[in-house]
Design a protein around this motif. Structure first.
Motif, PDB file in Angstrom:
ATOM      1  N   ILE A 201       0.883  -1.358  -0.153  1.00 33.05           N
ATOM      2  CA  ILE A 201       0.165   0.230  -0.139  1.00 33.05           C
ATOM      3  C   ILE A 201       0.869   1.549   0.564  1.00 33.05           C
ATOM      4  O   ILE A 201       2.160   1.175   0.501  1.00 33.05           O
ATOM      5  N   GLN A 202       0.414   2.121  -0.832  1.00 35.61           N
ATOM      6  CA  GLN A 202       1.471   3.655  -1.479  1.00 35.61           C
ATOM      7  C   GLN A 202       1.146   4.425  -0.983  1.00 35.61           C
ATOM      8  O   GLN A 202       1.455   5.773  -0.643  1.00 35.61           O
ATOM      9  N   SER A 203       0.013   4.411  -0.299  1.00 37.29           N
ATOM     10  CA  SER A 203      -1.310   6.226  -0.952  1.00 37.29           C
ATOM     11  C   SER A 203      -2.282   5.399   0.235  1.00 37.29           C
ATOM     12  O   SER A 203      -2.839   4.773  -0.153  1.00 37.29           O
ATOM     13  N   LEU A 204      -3.500   6.733   0.701  1.00 36.04           N
ATOM     14  CA  LEU A 204      -4.781   6.841   1.100  1.00 36.04           C
ATOM     15  C   LEU A 204      -5.442   7.762  -0.089  1.00 36.04           C
ATOM     16  O   LEU A 204      -5.134   8.760  -0.335  1.00 36.04           O
ATOM     17  N   HIS A 205      -6.897   8.265   0.575  1.00 38.85           N
ATOM     18  CA  HIS A 205      -7.449   9.056  -0.118  1.00 38.85           C
ATOM     19  C   HIS A 205      -8.245   9.476   1.339  1.00 38.85           C
ATOM     20  O   HIS A 205      -8.958   8.715   2.320  1.00 38.85           O
ATOM     21  N   GLU A 206      -8.576  10.941   0.972  1.00 36.68           N
ATOM     22  CA  GLU A 206      -9.697  11.228   2.581  1.00 36.68           C
ATOM     23  C   GLU A 206     -10.801  10.522   2.832  1.00 36.68           C
ATOM     24  O   GLU A 206     -11.167  10.626   3.786  1.00 36.68           O
ATOM     25  N   ASP A 207     -11.147   9.721   2.093  1.00 38.25           N
ATOM     26  CA  ASP A 207     -12.556   9.053   2.179  1.00 38.25           C
ATOM     27  C   ASP A 207     -12.468   7.538   2.590  1.00 38.25           C
ATOM     28  O   ASP A 207     -12.444   6.814   2.548  1.00 38.25           O
ATOM     29  N   ARG A 212     -14.987  12.687   3.594  1.00 42.78           N
ATOM     30  CA  ARG A 212     -15.136  14.110   3.167  1.00 42.78           C
ATOM     31  C   ARG A 212     -16.111  15.627   3.319  1.00 42.78           C
ATOM     32  O   ARG A 212     -15.171  16.592   3.509  1.00 42.78           O
ATOM     33  N   HIS A 213     -16.806  15.024   2.496  1.00 44.04           N
ATOM     34  CA  HIS A 213     -18.012  15.520   2.703  1.00 44.04           C
ATOM     35  C   HIS A 213     -18.536  15.950   4.080  1.00 44.04           C
ATOM     36  O   HIS A 213     -19.614  16.525   4.256  1.00 44.04           O
ATOM     37  N   GLU A 214     -18.798  15.192   4.843  1.00 42.50           N
ATOM     38  CA  GLU A 214     -19.396  15.392   6.526  1.00 42.50           C
ATOM     39  C   GLU A 214     -17.895  15.633   7.078  1.00 42.50           C
ATOM     40  O   GLU A 214     -17.258  14.511   7.778  1.00 42.50           O
ATOM     41  N   LEU A 215     -17.808  16.572   7.383  1.00 40.55           N
ATOM     42  CA  LEU A 215     -16.539  17.157   8.401  1.00 40.55           C
ATOM     43  C   LEU A 215     -16.647  17.144  10.138  1.00 40.55           C
ATOM     44  O   LEU A 215     -15.438  16.800  10.704  1.00 40.55           O
ATOM     45  N   SER A 216     -17.937  16.552  10.149  1.00 38.80           N
ATOM     46  CA  SER A 216     -18.259  16.072  11.668  1.00 38.80           C
ATOM     47  C   SER A 216     -18.216  14.362  12.136  1.00 38.80           C
ATOM     48  O   SER A 216     -18.496  14.203  12.922  1.00 38.80           O
ATOM     49  N   TYR A 217     -18.663  13.902  10.941  1.00 43.44           N
ATOM     50  CA  TYR A 217     -17.839  12.511  11.079  1.00 43.44           C
ATOM     51  C   TYR A 217     -17.121  12.043  11.937  1.00 43.44           C
ATOM     52  O   TYR A 217     -15.594  12.341  11.742  1.00 43.44           O
ATOM     53  N   ALA A 238      -2.777  13.581   6.139  1.00 45.35           N
ATOM     54  CA  ALA A 238      -3.326  13.365   8.221  1.00 45.35           C
ATOM     55  C   ALA A 238      -4.606  13.661   7.281  1.00 45.35           C
ATOM     56  O   ALA A 238      -5.383  13.574   8.234  1.00 45.35           O
ATOM     57  N   GLN A 239      -4.977  14.278   6.570  1.00 47.54           N
ATOM     58  CA  GLN A 239      -6.770  14.074   6.504  1.00 47.54           C
ATOM     59  C   GLN A 239      -7.549  13.547   6.234  1.00 47.54           C
ATOM     60  O   GLN A 239      -8.144  12.989   6.224  1.00 47.54           O
ATOM     61  N   ALA A 240      -6.380  11.967   6.195  1.00 45.37           N
ATOM     62  CA  ALA A 240      -7.243  10.534   6.089  1.00 45.37           C
ATOM     63  C   ALA A 240      -7.179   9.772   7.117  1.00 45.37           C
ATOM     64  O   ALA A 240      -8.415   9.178   7.750  1.00 45.37           O
TER      65      ALA A 240
END
Length: 253
Positions: A201-207, A212-217, A238-240
């Motif tokens: 595994i070399q990467s992640l995404h925010e979802d 990413r569409h619900e910041l309070s999740y 970090a955002q992941a």
């Protein structure tokens, strides 16, 4: 209790340890004929009759040198066939075994599980296929709580898109020491443990874990993520993890 072979009183070689609890199975001298007196081994020479041990609804075929899934009694709830020579799991191997809760096939040589071999097992909660040669996962039953496929040859292409998405009871996923290129998503909300160490595994995404569409999740249940032994540098994503109660374990530098 699962019945043992009892083809004829003059042929008995079964040894009984507590008639209501433990049955050690050995073949009668005349073999199993498939009559009403021998419901446990319906065909002559069945590995179940020759090799396995039954404790109530559990069938133990560990280290028995079998090379295929034996014919199991319909009452079987717990099936263990570890450290054998099984190479394939067919769609018919578990057909109509609606009481099955645990399947443990650790340490075989399984390279293929037919896609519908497990799908229709309504009570299956634990599936253990570690230390085999699997390159792909079959379709999984929605009742599953834990899946362990460590130490295989599993690739990302071998996991159906959304394979875990509808498994609303799934809590434990062990996929370490495989050949995965990315985290299999989407993941069910029920998930508590996700072990992916020593893949590619070399990467992640925010979802991957968050929304990413619900910041309070917040994903409160998922407390144990392991990505150590992968080439990914977790400090770049970090955002992941903003929705997680704990940071994943892995390389940060």
């Amino acid at each position: 209790m699962i019945n043992s072979c009892n083809c004829a009183s003059s042929q008995k070689k079964n040894s009984y340890m507590s008639m209501n609890a433990l049955v050690s199975i050995a073949p009668p001298s005349g073999g199993c004929s498939g009559t009403k007196l021998c419901p446990f081994c319906p065909t002559e020479g069945m590995p179940t009759c020759l090799m396995c041990l039954c404790i109530r609804s559990s069938v133990y075929c560990d280290d028995s040198h079998i090379d295929k899934i034996p014919l199991l009694p319909k009452e079987t709830a717990y099936f263990y066939a570890r450290f054998n020579k099984i190479k394939h799991v067919k769609a018919t191997d578990f057909a109509n075994l609606r009481s099955l809760k645990v399947i443990d096939l650790t340490g075989n040589k399984i390279s293929d599980v037919e896609d519908n071999a497990l799908r229709d097992l309504p009570r299956l909660r634990e599936l253990i296929l570690s230390d085999n040669q699997l390159q792909a996962l079959p379709e999984l039953p929605t009742s599953l709580k834990s899946i362990d496929v460590r130490n295989n040859l599993l690739t990302s292409a071998g996991i159906h898109p959304g394979a875990f998405q509808d498994l609303s009871h799934l809590e434990f996923v062990y996929l370490s020491h495989n050949r995965l290129d990315y985290v299999p998503t989407p993941l069910p909300e029920s998930l508590r443990v996700l072990h992916l160490q020593y893949n590619n595994i070399q990467s992640l995404h925010e979802d991957t874990f968050c929304n990413r569409h619900e910041l309070s999740y917040l994903r409160r249940a998922l407390e144990d993520i392991r990505l150590d032994g992968n080439p990914i540098n977790l400090s770049h994503y970090a955002q992941a993890y903003v929705c997680l109660p704990r940071l994943p374990v892995g390389r940060m530098l």
